[in-house]
Motif scaffolding. Structure first.
Motif, PDB file in Angstrom:
ATOM      1  N   TYR A 146       0.835  -1.202   0.000  1.00 46.23           N
ATOM      2  CA  TYR A 146       0.000   0.000   0.000  1.00 46.23           C
ATOM      3  C   TYR A 146       0.873   1.255   0.000  1.00 46.23           C
ATOM      4  N   VAL A 147       0.525   2.216  -0.848  1.00 41.30           N
ATOM      5  CA  VAL A 147       1.202   3.508  -0.903  1.00 41.30           C
ATOM      6  C   VAL A 147       0.145   4.582  -0.677  1.00 41.30           C
ATOM      7  N   ARG A 177       5.113   4.425   1.718  1.00 42.42           N
ATOM      8  CA  ARG A 177       4.723   3.023   1.723  1.00 42.42           C
ATOM      9  C   ARG A 177       4.365   2.569   3.122  1.00 42.42           C
ATOM     10  N   CYS A 178       3.413   1.663   3.228  1.00 43.86           N
ATOM     11  CA  CYS A 178       3.016   1.091   4.508  1.00 43.86           C
ATOM     12  C   CYS A 178       4.194   0.275   5.064  1.00 43.86           C
ATOM     13  N   PRO A 179       4.572   0.479   6.352  1.00 44.37           N
ATOM     14  CA  PRO A 179       5.714  -0.249   6.909  1.00 44.37           C
ATOM     15  C   PRO A 179       5.366  -1.636   7.468  1.00 44.37           C
ATOM     16  N   ASN A 180       4.114  -2.020   7.439  1.00 40.89           N
ATOM     17  CA  ASN A 180       3.687  -3.293   8.039  1.00 40.89           C
ATOM     18  C   ASN A 180       4.035  -4.498   7.169  1.00 40.89           C
TER      19      ASN A 180
END
Length: 84
Positions: free
Chosen positions: A63-64, A71-74
């Motif tokens: 996801y961005v 960007r999503c860090p997960n």
């Protein structure tokens, strides 16, 4: 006159025996700093640090954000490879 006092320790009669607690989950193996989060089952790291393990079945989320372009860090599960 001095009086002698005798202290009697309480007996364990009529008390329940302590129930053994389940084993605590192992802590995350992240080395740069201590992490007290529990490990994912079958892994060395917690969900926050699982991307440190190259062999783990996780990848960075794709996801961005439309607002800031970050960007999503997960971690996200890697899709399973299909045969054929």
């Amino acid at each position: 006159m001095n009086r002698i006092r005798i202290h009697v320790l309480p007996t364990s009669r009529g008390r329940l025996t302590p129930v053994p607690r389940p084993q605590e989950p192992l802590a995350c193996a992240f080395s740069p700093r201590p992490c007290s989060q529990p490990r994912l089952e079958g892994q060395e790291f917690c969900i926050k640090h699982i991307l440190e393990d190259r062999n783990a079945p996780f990848k960075q989320c794709s996801y961005v954000s439309a607002k800031n372009g970050k960007r999503c860090p997960n971690a996200a599960p890697k899709p399973e490879k299909k045969d054929g």
